[in-house]
Write a protein that holds these residues in place. Structure first.
Motif, short mmCIF file in Angstrom:
data_model
loop_
_atom_site.label_atom_id
_atom_site.label_comp_id
_atom_site.label_asym_id
_atom_site.label_seq_id
_atom_site.Cartn_x
_atom_site.Cartn_y
_atom_site.Cartn_z
N LYS A 3 -6.27 5.36 5.14
CA LYS A 3 -4.91 5.75 5.50
C LYS A 3 -4.93 6.42 6.85
CE LYS A 3 -3.33 6.63 0.80
NZ LYS A 3 -2.79 5.29 0.59
N TYR A 36 -3.04 8.80 8.92
CA TYR A 36 -1.96 9.79 8.94
C TYR A 36 -1.85 10.33 10.36
CZ TYR A 36 -1.66 10.22 3.84
OH TYR A 36 -1.46 9.99 2.51
N PRO A 79 2.21 7.41 5.51
CA PRO A 79 0.90 6.82 5.81
C PRO A 79 0.98 5.35 6.22
CG PRO A 79 1.22 7.02 3.44
CD PRO A 79 2.39 7.70 4.08
N THR A 122 -1.42 2.35 5.76
CA THR A 122 -2.62 2.12 4.95
C THR A 122 -3.24 0.77 5.28
OG1 THR A 122 -1.66 3.42 3.16
CG2 THR A 122 -3.49 1.98 2.57
#
Ligand SMILES: *Cc1c(COP(=O)(O)O)cnc(C)c1O
Length: 457
Positions: free
Chosen positions: A9, A11, A86, A88
Motif C-alpha cells: 500500500k 500511503y 491507500p 494498493t
C-alpha cells in the motif's frame, strides 16, 4: 540510485496530500457545452443557477478556465479523517491471474458511506453552510450519495432532506437507517410531498421510482423552501472538480515510486469517480506531456457512452432541471428491473462526454454476471468485498491483465475501487443462486427514448 521497492500500500503522508482541486476543463480545447435553461434554451446564468445551487458551487460549475481551486482548510481537515486513501498494488490478484501486468487500485471505500461520494458531499455541505443556509435536499438511488451527504451535514450541523428511489428505500432498509443515524430525513420517491411527485404517481401508479424522478422532487423542494439549496452527487462539473482529489493523490503516490501507468480504468455512472481519477492524467494528455489509455466501464444494461447519443437532454424525469449536453440514453430511460449493478443514470458527465467525443478516452460496456464474477474473484484474493459499481472497473482491469498474459507485456494498470458492497448482498445472493441474467436493451427500445430528446438547435 536503486529502485525503491514498491510496498503493498502506498500511503501518502498527511502533508503530501493535495491542497488544491484540479479543474481539467482549464486544459480542454473543446470545453464542455453549457447547461441550458429548459424553457428558453439559453445558457444558464449564474443568477438562474443560484436559485438551485449555492453561490460558490455555481462559480465552480461555470468556471472553465481556473486550473486549481485551493481546498478550504475546513474541508482539508475533514478529508484527513479518512484520507489520503491507500493506493494498493494488487500483488495477490496479479499472482492469481498469472499476469506480468502490474495492477494498482485506489480504494475509496474506507469511510462509512462506503464510497468516494463523501469527497464531494463535504465540499457541497461546506459551501452551503458558508452561505448561511439551513439545509440541502438531494436524491439517492442505492444510497451511497445520501449516506455521504448525511454524514457531511451532520458534521456541519445542516438539515438534510433525501429523496430515495422507492425501490431502494424498500430493498435497502439498512442504508436508510444509516442516513437517519446521521440525522437526515428520508422520503421514498416518487412521493406525495411534491407537485412533480404527485404528477408522476398519477401518470404511473405503483411506479417504484427512478433517479430522474427523485432529482425532480429534490429540486422542487429546494427551490420552494427558503434557506435550502439542491445538491447532486455526480455528473456536474463541480463534482468532478471535488473528486479530482482521487486522481491527484493517485498521481502523487505513483510519482513517489516513479511508476507511470499505461492504462487507467474506472466505472462510469454519472462519471464523477472516473472524472476525478483521470483528471490530472488527462491534464497531462491534453497538454501533450504524457499519454495514457483511459477506459470508462459501464453496464451493458445502461450503456450511455457506448450506445447513447451525444445531445442536449434533461437531467431528470420531471424535466425541471437545466439541459445538459452529454452522452445520454434519454431521460425517460430506466434500466431493466433485473439490473443490480448500480450505475443506472441515463446520462453522463458533460466533461467526460466531451473528452470521449474528442477521442481522448475509450468506453466499454460489460454484462452484470461478468461483473459479479470479477467482484468475487477480486474479493477472494484482495481482502475487500467490492461494490458492484466498482466491480465494473475490476472486470476490465482483469481483462486487460489477461491480455498482457497472452502478449507477455508488463503493462501498468491503475483502476478506481470506488467502494465496498456490504449493502449489496441481495445482488450477490442473486448471482450466487444463478438468478441473475444479462438483459441488454435492444436498439428499438433505445430508439424510442432517443426520439423523445428535446430539440435544441
Ligand atoms: C455512486 C457510485 C459510483 C458511480 O458514480 P460516479 O459518479 O460515476 O462515480 C461508483 N461506485 C460507487 C461505490 C458509488 O457509490
Amino acid at each position: 540510485m536503486a529502485k525503491k521497492e514498491i510496498p503493498y500500500k502506498i500511503y501518502l503522508d498527511e502533508h503530501e496530500m493535495p491542497t488544491s482541486w484540479y479543474n481539467v476543463r482549464a486544459d480542454m480545447k473543446n470545453k464542455p457545452a453549457p447547461l441550458l435553461n429548459p424553457g428558453t434554451h439559453q445558457p444558464m446564468t449564474a443568477e438562474e443557477l443560484g436559485g438551485v445551487f449555492c453561490a460558490d458551487l455555481v462559480a465552480q460549475e461555470l468556471d472553465n478556465d481556473t486550473a486549481y481551486f485551493p481546498i478550504p482548510k475546513e474541508i482539508l481537515d475533514f478529508y484527513k479523517m479518512y484520507r489520503p486513501s491507500p493506493l494498493t498494488r494488487a500483488y495477490c490478484l496479479e499472482k492469481k491471474l498469472g499476469t506480468p501486468a502490474k495492477i494498482y487500485y485506489k480504494f475509496e471505500g474506507n469511510n462509512t458511506s462506503g464510497s468516494h461520494k463523501l469527497n464531494s458531499a463535504i465540499a457541497q455541505a461546506y459551501y452551503a453552510k458558508k452561505q448561511g443556509l439551513k439545509g440541502v435536499t438531494t436524491e439517492t438511488g442505492a444510497g451511497q450519495w445520501g449516506t455521504a451527504l448525511s454524514m457531511a451535514c451532520a458534521y456541519l450541523d445542516l438539515d438534510c432532506k433525501v429523496y430515495m428511489v422507492k425501490v431502494s428505500y424498500e430493498q435497502k432498509p439498512f442504508r436508510r437507517e444509516v442516513m437517519r443515524t446521521y440525522g437526515a430525513s428520508v422520503t421514498p420517491s416518487p412521493s406525495m410531498t411534491t407537485e412533480v411527485g404527485k404528477k408522476i404517481l398519477a401518470e404511473h401508479p405503483g411506479t417504484t421510482g427512478s433517479l430522474g424522478c427523485a432529482i425532480s422532487e429534490a429540486v422542487e423542494v429546494a427551490v420552494s423552501t427558503p434557506g435550502y439549496r439542491y445538491v447532486l452527487g455526480s455528473v456536474l462539473n463541480q463534482v468532478l472538480l471535488h473528486q479530482s482529489i482521487i486522481g491527484l493523490e493517485t498521481k502523487a503516490a505513483l510519482d513517489k515510486y516513479d511508476v507511470k501507468p499505461d492504462i487507467i480504468i474506472g466505472c462510469a455512472g454519472g462519471g464523477s469517480n472516473l472524472g476525478g481519477l483521470i483528471s490530472p492524467f488527462m491534464g497531462e494528455k491534453l497538454r501533450g506531456e504524457a499519454d495514457y489509455r483511459i477506459i470508462a466501464v459501464e453496464p451493458a444494461s445502461c450503456p450511455s457512452f457506448t450506445r447513447g447519443v451525444f445531445a442536449y437532454d434533461f437531467a431528470d424525469t420531471g424535466m425541471v432541471c437545466p439541459l445538459a449536453k452529454m452522452y445520454t440514453l434519454g431521460s425517460g430511460f430506466i434500466p431493466a428491473p433485473n439490473h443490480a449493478g448500480g450505475l443506472r443514470y441515463h446520462g453522463m458527465s458533460p466533461v467526460l462526454s466531451q473528452l470521449y467525443d474528442d477521442g481522448l478516452m475509450e468506453a466499454v460496456s460489460v454484462p452484470q454476471t461478468k461483473v459479479f464474477e470479477a467482484a468475487e474473484q477480486f474479493a477472494r484474493v484482495e481482502g475487500i468485498l467490492p461494490a458492484p459499481e466498482s466491480a465494473h472497473a475490476i472486470r476490465v482491469a482483469i481483462d486487460e491483465a489477461l491480455k498482457c498474459k497472452e502478449t507477455g507485456e508488463e503493462k501498468t494498470i491503475v483502476f478506481g475501487l470506488t467502494g465496498t458492497g456490504y449493502f449489496d448482498m441481495v445482488a450477490y445472493e442473486k448471482f450466487h443462486d444463478g438468478q441473475m441474467d444479462d438483459y441488454i436493451p435492444t436498439d428499438e427500445e433505445l430508439q424510442e427514448y432517443f426520439q423523445k430528446l428535446p430539440k435544441v438547435d
